[in-house]
Each structure stands twice: as structure tokens, then as C-alpha cells.
Write a protein that holds these residues in place. Structure first.
Motif, PDB file in Angstrom:
ATOM      1  N   UNK A 225     -22.325  -0.033 -22.377  1.00 28.87           N
ATOM      2  CA  UNK A 225     -20.880  -0.264 -22.351  1.00 28.87           C
ATOM      3  C   UNK A 225     -20.583  -1.757 -22.387  1.00 28.87           C
ATOM      4  N   UNK A 226     -21.329  -2.533 -21.619  1.00 27.93           N
ATOM      5  CA  UNK A 226     -21.130  -3.979 -21.623  1.00 27.93           C
ATOM      6  C   UNK A 226     -21.386  -4.598 -22.982  1.00 27.93           C
ATOM      7  N   UNK A 227     -22.410  -4.111 -23.673  1.00 22.69           N
ATOM      8  CA  UNK A 227     -22.694  -4.590 -25.029  1.00 22.69           C
ATOM      9  C   UNK A 227     -21.516  -4.271 -25.944  1.00 22.69           C
ATOM     10  N   UNK A 228     -21.015  -3.058 -25.848  1.00 22.18           N
ATOM     11  CA  UNK A 228     -19.905  -2.649 -26.707  1.00 22.18           C
ATOM     12  C   UNK A 228     -18.659  -3.489 -26.446  1.00 22.18           C
ATOM     13  N   UNK A 229     -18.352  -3.735 -25.174  1.00 16.55           N
ATOM     14  CA  UNK A 229     -17.168  -4.521 -24.841  1.00 16.55           C
ATOM     15  C   UNK A 229     -17.295  -5.953 -25.324  1.00 16.55           C
ATOM     16  N   UNK A 230     -18.509  -6.478 -25.367  1.00 16.18           N
ATOM     17  CA  UNK A 230     -18.725  -7.827 -25.889  1.00 16.18           C
ATOM     18  C   UNK A 230     -18.327  -7.919 -27.358  1.00 16.18           C
ATOM     19  N   UNK A 231     -18.615  -6.847 -28.128  1.00 14.94           N
ATOM     20  CA  UNK A 231     -18.129  -6.765 -29.497  1.00 14.94           C
ATOM     21  C   UNK A 231     -19.076  -7.214 -30.583  1.00 14.94           C
ATOM     22  N   UNK A 232     -20.172  -7.877 -30.231  1.00 12.28           N
ATOM     23  CA  UNK A 232     -21.079  -8.359 -31.270  1.00 12.28           C
ATOM     24  C   UNK A 232     -22.039  -7.284 -31.758  1.00 12.28           C
ATOM     25  N   UNK A 233     -22.298  -6.292 -30.920  1.00 13.48           N
ATOM     26  CA  UNK A 233     -23.276  -5.262 -31.252  1.00 13.48           C
ATOM     27  C   UNK A 233     -22.716  -3.887 -30.889  1.00 13.48           C
ATOM     28  N   UNK A 234     -23.321  -2.866 -31.491  1.00 11.55           N
ATOM     29  CA  UNK A 234     -22.890  -1.486 -31.249  1.00 11.55           C
ATOM     30  C   UNK A 234     -24.080  -0.688 -30.735  1.00 11.55           C
ATOM     31  N   UNK A 235     -24.033  -0.284 -29.477  1.00  9.67           N
ATOM     32  CA  UNK A 235     -25.171   0.428 -28.901  1.00  9.67           C
ATOM     33  C   UNK A 235     -25.161   1.917 -29.206  1.00  9.67           C
ATOM     34  N   UNK A 236     -26.338   2.450 -29.428  1.00  5.40           N
ATOM     35  CA  UNK A 236     -26.545   3.893 -29.526  1.00  5.40           C
ATOM     36  C   UNK A 236     -27.452   4.258 -28.362  1.00  5.40           C
ATOM     37  N   UNK A 237     -26.904   5.002 -27.411  1.00  6.53           N
ATOM     38  CA  UNK A 237     -27.615   5.340 -26.179  1.00  6.53           C
ATOM     39  C   UNK A 237     -28.117   6.770 -26.286  1.00  6.53           C
ATOM     40  N   UNK A 238     -29.373   6.981 -25.934  1.00  3.29           N
ATOM     41  CA  UNK A 238     -29.910   8.341 -25.915  1.00  3.29           C
ATOM     42  C   UNK A 238     -30.156   8.784 -24.484  1.00  3.29           C
ATOM     43  N   UNK A 239     -29.545   9.910 -24.107  1.00  3.65           N
ATOM     44  CA  UNK A 239     -29.923  10.608 -22.885  1.00  3.65           C
ATOM     45  C   UNK A 239     -30.876  11.722 -23.311  1.00  3.65           C
ATOM     46  N   UNK A 240     -32.049  11.740 -22.733  1.00  2.00           N
ATOM     47  CA  UNK A 240     -33.054  12.702 -23.156  1.00  2.00           C
ATOM     48  C   UNK A 240     -32.536  14.136 -23.070  1.00  2.00           C
ATOM     49  N   UNK A 241     -31.738  14.401 -22.023  1.00  2.00           N
ATOM     50  CA  UNK A 241     -31.061  15.695 -21.866  1.00  2.00           C
ATOM     51  C   UNK A 241     -29.644  15.433 -21.365  1.00  2.00           C
ATOM     52  N   UNK A 242     -28.673  16.252 -21.778  1.00  2.00           N
ATOM     53  CA  UNK A 242     -27.288  15.965 -21.394  1.00  2.00           C
ATOM     54  C   UNK A 242     -27.018  16.112 -19.906  1.00  2.00           C
ATOM     55  N   UNK A 243     -27.823  16.912 -19.191  1.00  2.00           N
ATOM     56  CA  UNK A 243     -27.641  17.037 -17.747  1.00  2.00           C
ATOM     57  C   UNK A 243     -27.758  15.676 -17.058  1.00  2.00           C
TER      58      UNK A 243
END
Length: 730
Positions: free
Chosen positions: A466-484
Motif C-alpha cells: 500500500x505504501x508503494x502504491x501511495x508513493x506513485x512511482x511503482x505498482x505492487x502486485x501482492x500475492x496471498x498464498x491463500x485468501x484466508x
């Protein structure tokens, strides 16, 4: 007897205090600036408490009176491009950074307040009062102060919740090749919170330029620090993660400044994070204009001892010794600060015409328009409006047949080749030839610094994203191994990522993609198998997509990666090894935002479904002979759902069957059924019917797991129930 070897700490842990020589050596301009900033903050806080006492502050007023030395001492030499965030008690942190921004050359005690400073004070007060001229249009109030232009990343009402976001900002600073740094302010209460400790570990492991700044005022509301930890010297927290820490008297702003100078040199040289513990004291209760002794948890003797060490008095006394100011000059600084706040208040409140003399009210014209209430929950998606769209049913180019999981990896590879703004992070994404399922196959080899294998700490790395996204220079793709696992990171997923755009006035962007897979049928049990759709769509801010074919996955992921909103991409383990066609030479198209796909035309019942249940629904229709119209929703969230296609189908069939696989308690269909019955009640010949799993989460036993989830057989029964509702057929 065993041999005992005394171990030593891996990083320095020191206590720093000033000497007369330090004061003599200090730049007079620095001292004057700190004195001016602290008096401005003090007068600001006094005005807030005054207004709170009149009932004009809606919600809490967490005063920082007494703690100004820590904030000003640490922020006074920060760069414009350095970032800070803070806590619910964050007025002083926000103002310390913002004052440095509006007056980069410092403050002159003789002419303390210029137009820019006056505007800052008024706009900050307006935000605290909930008014439209505030930084977030009044939505943030006292606990959510943000001014990105000044490097004020946002204060946070969740104790410890903003710390991972600051780590994301620090990651962006480092990855961009700058020597900038970030500071995250939090109190003693936050030092026992998982997100803070997780972030300390992650920041240290990745050498991020982040200062963990602890304002140790000894009380979490009314609970004393010695009641909740065996080690009240909170600077010791850094030792467990092997980075240096300083303990300093926060009532001595010069000592704080000198500690921050040393910490900044360490961070700017690329060595990693630091920690500063400033021992401070809030002169008032957790909230409001009364001391803690009024509530019985602090002795008056303790309060007096700390009040006698007021940081404003300490700094003024030292400046007088150096003949840099006299009593008249100090009084002038105090008076200028108070006059500035009187002016700011006068711009926002007025005599209540219906009240007694002296009773004030907010000027009515300054309140936000109520039409603003839902503006900015998400963006308008204009950023993808002109993107090239494609649909498998009408695609005429050359195609190739691939496994679904290979399409997942292929589209991410294509996007990362096209732009260096995409970052992938998650547990094991950099190992096992593409993570646990192959979704990142081949990416680590091509993009070694943008495929980030994380610690097992969803709170920390989701917030960092989220912090990376708010900075605006980069776009993170986060993986949760399982949605739980989103429950582990629920604060970051819902309170931070989902609410950030709206909470801060709808002005910022939060381009986060969160991926996870539904794994029902895999035997992983109750804590690994949930379908998160129902939970995600009932929390504001998120867009949610779910693809049932490789072709659609590519188009949906391309759209998700370009949207300026957070997008949850739901996948299904059952689909990973299924095959389908994708364009042979084109991975750059998008699936249109808010466009469902009609997988089968029909006239008896509208079947609404997604993910693996699309296939099961088609199978069930063929088995029953009931002429069902099967709609693959693809975009699931409230703002993106294809109501046009759904409505046209319902008007034709007059019956709805919602099909999903998972448990009733977290059901997507429950929300969707409510929406449909309110929108299309006049067209329905019977109540909306649903196919779901059972009430319980799936368990390990193979037969019990099958009994807890829906597949083709359950859809068959659902279709028969719809047909029975029409008296056996239509």
C-alpha cells in the motif's frame, strides 16, 4: 555443566543526551526554527482543545501538548522529499513536517508567521473540524492528516497501522535510487503490535531507509508501560532485528535532533533502518482538555515533574543562556503563535446567532456538501477507458492453447517487460520455479529486483505494498498464498488499502493488485479454502475480478494492473491445470471494465456465477435440460458489476439462480441477491434462488470437504428448484 557464552548485540544501542557544548555548537538558526515551530504547534493544540471544549470538534481531539520536542526535533532537518507518517495523536508530527515545507529556510522569531504558514494552520484546523477546505475535504479529521506535497504521508487512527505503509514509501525511495528516507511515528502502545514488529523485521531484511520513531509517553490511554512489557526501554526492540537504535530525552529537542542526524546519516548511506525512542509526556489525557490525573491513572506529582520539563521552556532557557533570545522575544514568539491561531479560528467559526453571547458555531457555508459523501471511494477508471479491448468469442487472430496457470505467469511477464513500474511480492514467489503454483514462473530470473520473496508476514508486506502504491512511482502486485490469510492482514486490506483514497479526500490513487486463489477441493482445510468474494465486495474501495478462462484472465489482469484503484484478483486452483486459448502474439488487450460474458443463451432462468462454477453451471444446464442463461460475471464489485447484461437477462427469464461454491456465511450471493431483488423485483416471478456450499468452512476429510462445497450436482438441484418454482417448468 554446560558451557555458557555471553552473546552480544549485533547493532549499536545507545542513549544520547546533550551537553552545554552541544548547545553552544548548535546553529542559532536551527534553535530559532525549533522554538518557532514548537510554539506554533502548542498554540495550535491549545486552540483545538478550546474548540473541543465548546463541542466544535466532532470526534476525538488527541492533543500532543508536551510532545512537541520529539516531532520538531526529528523533522526540522528533513528534506521535502523525505516522507513521514504518524498516529492518531499526530497533529504535531503533521505540522512539524508541513511547517518545514512551507518555510524551508526556517523561522525568524521576530517575524514568525507568513501567509503560507497562516494558510497551513487554518487548513489543518479546518480538516480537524471536518470542513471542506481541509486537506482531505474534512473526511480525515483529527486522526487522518495527509499532505503528500509536503511529504506528510498520512496519520493513522489504527495504532501501528501506518508503520507498514511507511516501509512501502521507504522501499520506493530506495528502489528509485534516491537517498531520501521515511519516518514512522508511533507511541509506546504500538511497540507490542504485530504489524510494527513485522515491519521492523522486513525493513531490516531489505535494508530500507525507515526510521521507527517511538514517542514513549508511558501510557497507552491509561495503561502504564510497565504493565504490558518486561522491557520498558523500547529502543531495545531494534536489537532483535539487528539495526541501531537511540534512546533520547524527548523533552530536549536538540537531543532529538542530534539523534536524528546520526540516524539519517546511517539511513541515507544505504545501511537500512533505525529506531529512535524519545521519552516524552502528553500533558493531557488521551483525548480532550483534562490531565490524566483527573481520571485517576496518573499522580499529580508525576504530571508536575514532567510539566516542569516542558520542551518549549527547555529550548527557550538554553537560548537565553546563549543570549540568542530574551524574555521579551520569547513572549513575542508565544504571542505571534496565539494571534495566528486566533485568526485561523476566526476564519472558521462565528457567534451562534441562536446561542448565548460567546457561544460559537462552525460557519455553515464551510461544511462539505453532503453530495461529497461517497465521492472518491474509487476512481472513475478513465485511465483505462481508451485501452484496446478484446473478447475470446469475437477474437479473430492466431491463438494457442495453454494452461490457465501459464496464462497467469505470461501476462505478468509481459507487463513487467513493458514497464519497470510493476513489483511482485509474496511468500515464495521468487522460488519453486514460480511460487507454490507456478504463477510467477520465470519472473525472478528476468526481474531479480522486482520479484520480492517476503517473510511470512502478511500484515507487513500488504501494508508495504500500500505504501508503494501511495508513493506513485511503482505498482505492487501482492500475492496471498491463500485468501484466508487476508484475515491476518485485515487491517491493511480493509482499513488501509481499501479506505485510503476516500479517507484522504478521494484525491490520491491506490494502484494495488492483490492476487489469491480459492483452493476448495484441495484438502487444505478450514483455514485455507475460503472464497473471499463476499467479504471483499462488502468492503468499500476494492474492485474485484474473477476469470474463468485463460483468455479472460489476461484481459482482466491487464485492466487490474492499469487501474488506479485496489483490485482483488481471485483465482481458483481447479482452473490452474485446465487449458484454453489465448492470443498467440498479443497479451496487451483488456477485458472491458464492468462487462460480463454470456456463456450460454437461455430463456428459463438467469444463472449468475464466476470462477470454476461457470463450468459446473454449464454442465448442470446440459444435464437438466432447463434452458438456463449462464452469465460469467467476471467483475464482481458493486461499482463494476454489469447490471445491463444482468438486467436484460432477468427481464427475459424472470428468474435468477446465483451459483457459488463457498460457505454461506461469507457468501457473495447473499449480497448480490439483495441487490437484484431491490433492482428487479417487478420482473421476478419467484424469489432469487442460490446455490452455495454449507454453513461451515470446508474441512480436511475428503467426504466432509465435498459435502461442504458446491459443484455440478448442487447446481442441478438448484436448477430443479427454480423449475419447481414455476410449477415444474416455464
Amino acid at each position: 555443566m554446560p558451557r555458557i557464552t555471553q552473546l552480544e548485540q549485533g547493532s549499536p544501542w545507545v542513549e544520547l543526551s546533550t551537553t552545554p557544548a552541544d548547545w553552544k555548537a548548535a546553529d542559532p538558526k536551527l534553535l530559532a526554527t525549533m522554538l518557532g515551530e514548537m510554539h506554533l504547534i502548542r498554540a495550535f493544540e491549545e486552540s483545538v482543545l478550546e474548540l473541543a471544549g465548546e463541542g466544535l470538534v466532532h470526534g476525538p481531539a488527541h492533543s500532543s501538548i508536551g510532545q512537541e520536542g520529539g516531532a520538531v526535533g526529528s523533522a526540522v532537518s528533513l528534506r521535502e522529499t523525505d516522507g513521514v507518517n504518524g498516529t492518531h495523536r499526530g497533529h504535531h508530527q503533521f505540522l512539524a513536517k508541513a511547517l518545514g515545507y512551507v518555510s524551508p529556510k526556517g523561522f525568524d522569531p521576530k517575524k514568525l508567521v507568513n501567509a503560507e504558514t497562516q494558510a497551513l494552520l487554518q487548513r489543518t484546523l479546518a480538516e480537524i473540524l471536518g470542513l471542506s477546505q481541509g486537506f482531505s475535504g474534512g473526511r480525515g479529521g483529527s486522526m487522518h492528516l495527509q499532505w503528500l506535497e509536503a511529504g506528510a504521508l498520512g496519520t493513522n487512527a489504527i495504532v501501528g497501522g501506518g508503520v507498514p505503509l511507511a516501509a512501502g514509501n521507504a522501499w520506493s525511495q530506495k528502489h528509485a535510487g534516491t537517498s531520501d528516507l521515511s519516518v514512522s511515528y508511533f507511541g509506546d502502545g504500538a511497540t507490542n503490535i504485530g504489524s510494527v514488529l513485522e515491519t521492523m523485521n522486513l525493513a531490516a531484511a531489505w535494508d530500507l531507509p525507515l526510521c521507527f520513531f517511538i514517542e514513549n509517553n508511558m501510557y497507552a490511554v491509561s495503561t502504564h508501560i510497565t504493565e504490558v512489557t518486561k522491557e520498558p526501554r523500547l529502543s531495545a526492540r531494534a536489537l532483535g532485528f539487528n539495526f541501531p537504535s537511540w534512546r533520547v530525552d524527548g523533552m530536549d529537542p536538540l537531543a532529538v535532533h542530534l539523534a536524528m542526524e546520526q540516524a539519517s546519516e546511517y539511513m541515507r548511506s544505504g545501511k537500512g533502518p533505525t529506531l529512535i525512542e524519545a521519552e516524552v509526556y502528553r500533558f493531557f489525557h488521551q483525548n480532550g482538555p483534562y490531565p490524566g490525573s483527573a481520571f485517576g491513572y496518573r499522580p499529580k506529582e508525576e504530571e508536575k515533574a514532567w510539566n516542569d520539563r516542558d520542551p518549549l521552556v527547555r529550548l527557550a532557557t538554553e537560548m537565553k543562556k546563549l543570549k540568542l533570545i530574551d524574555d521579551k522575544g520569547i513572549e513575542s514568539v508565544r504571542k505571534q503563535s496565539q494571534e495566528a491561531m486566533k485568526l485561523a479560528v476566526a476564519q472558521l467559526v462565528e457567534q451562534d446567532p441562536e446561542g448565548k453571547p460567546g457561544v460559537r458555531r462552525i460557519k455553515p457555508e464551510l461544511w462539505p456538501d453532503t453530495k461529497f459523501v461517497d465521492v472518491g471511494i474509487r476512481g472513475d477508471a478513465s485511465e483505462i477507458a481508451s485501452a484496446r479491448k478484446a473478447e475470446e468469442a469475437t477474437f479473430t487472430g492466431k491463438v494457442k492453447n495453454v494452461k490457465f496457470i501459464d496464462a497467469v505467469a505470461a501476462v505478468m511477464e509481459r507487463r513487467m517487460q513493458a514497464s519497470d513500474k510493476y513489483i511482485v511480492m509474496g511468500e515464495d514467489v521468487h522460488r519453486l520455479k514460480g511460487g507454490t503454483n507456478g504463477a510467477t514462473k520465470g519472473l525472478k530470473e528476468q526481474f531479480p529486483d522486482r520479484i520480492l520473496g517476503t517473510p511470512i508476514s502478511e500484515n507487513a508486506f500488504a501494508g508495504l505494498g500500500c505504501g508503494i502504491a501511495l508513493d506513485g512511482r511503482y505498482r505492487p502486485v501482492i500475492e496471498f498464498m491463500y485468501p484466508d490469510f487476508m484475515w491476518v492482514a485485515a487491517d491493511q486490506v480493509f482499513n488501509q488499502i481499501g479506505k485510503a483514497r476516500h479517507m484522504f479526500g478521494g484525491q490520491g490513487e491506490v494502484p494495488v493488485v492483490l492476487r489469491s486463489k480459492v483452493a476448495m477441493g484441495s484438502g487444505y482445510g478450514s483455514q485455507h479454502l475460503m472464497d473471499p468474494a463476499g467479504v471483499m465486495v462488502t468492503n468499500p474501495g476494492w474492485r474485484v475480478v474473477a476469470a474463468s478462462t485463460p483468455f479472460d484472465y489476461i484481459g482482466l489482469m491487464n485492466a487490474a494492473l492499469e487501474l488506479n484503484d485496489p483490485v482483488f484478483v481471485i483465482e481458483h486452483l481447479d482452473l490452474y491445470n485446465e487449458s484454453g486459448n489465448i492470443p498467440a502474439d498479443d497479451l496487451d488487450y483488456q477485458i472491458e471494465l464492468g462487462k460480463a460474458a454470456v456463456r450460454r443463451q437461455g430463456k428459463d432462468v438467469t444463472v449468475l456465477t464466476y470462477l470454476s462454477m461457470v463450468k459446473h453451471s454449464l454442465e448442470a444446464v446440459e444435464q437438466t435440460g432447463i434452458d438456463g442463461e449462464v452469465i460469467d460475471l467476471r467483475w464482481l464489485d458493486r461499482a463494476s458489476l454489469d447490471w445491463t447484461t444482468i438486467g436484460e437477462s432477468i427481464k427475459k427469464t424472470n428468474a435468477v439462480l446465483i451459483v457459488e461454491q463457498g460457505a454461506r456465511g461469507t457468501s457473495y450471493g447473499g449480497w448480490l441477491a439483495d441487490e437484484i431483488q431491490r433492482r428487479y423485483f417487478d420482473y421476478l416471478d419467484q424469489p432469487v434462488q442460490r446455490v452455495t456450499g454449507g454453513e461451515a468452512a470446508p474441512s480436511i476429510s475428503k467426504v466432509l470437504e465435498r459435502a461442504a462445497i458446491a459443484k455440478t450436482e448442487e447446481v442441478v438441484e438448484g436448477l430443479k428448484a427454480v423449475a419447481a418454482g414455476f410449477g415444474g417448468g416455464k
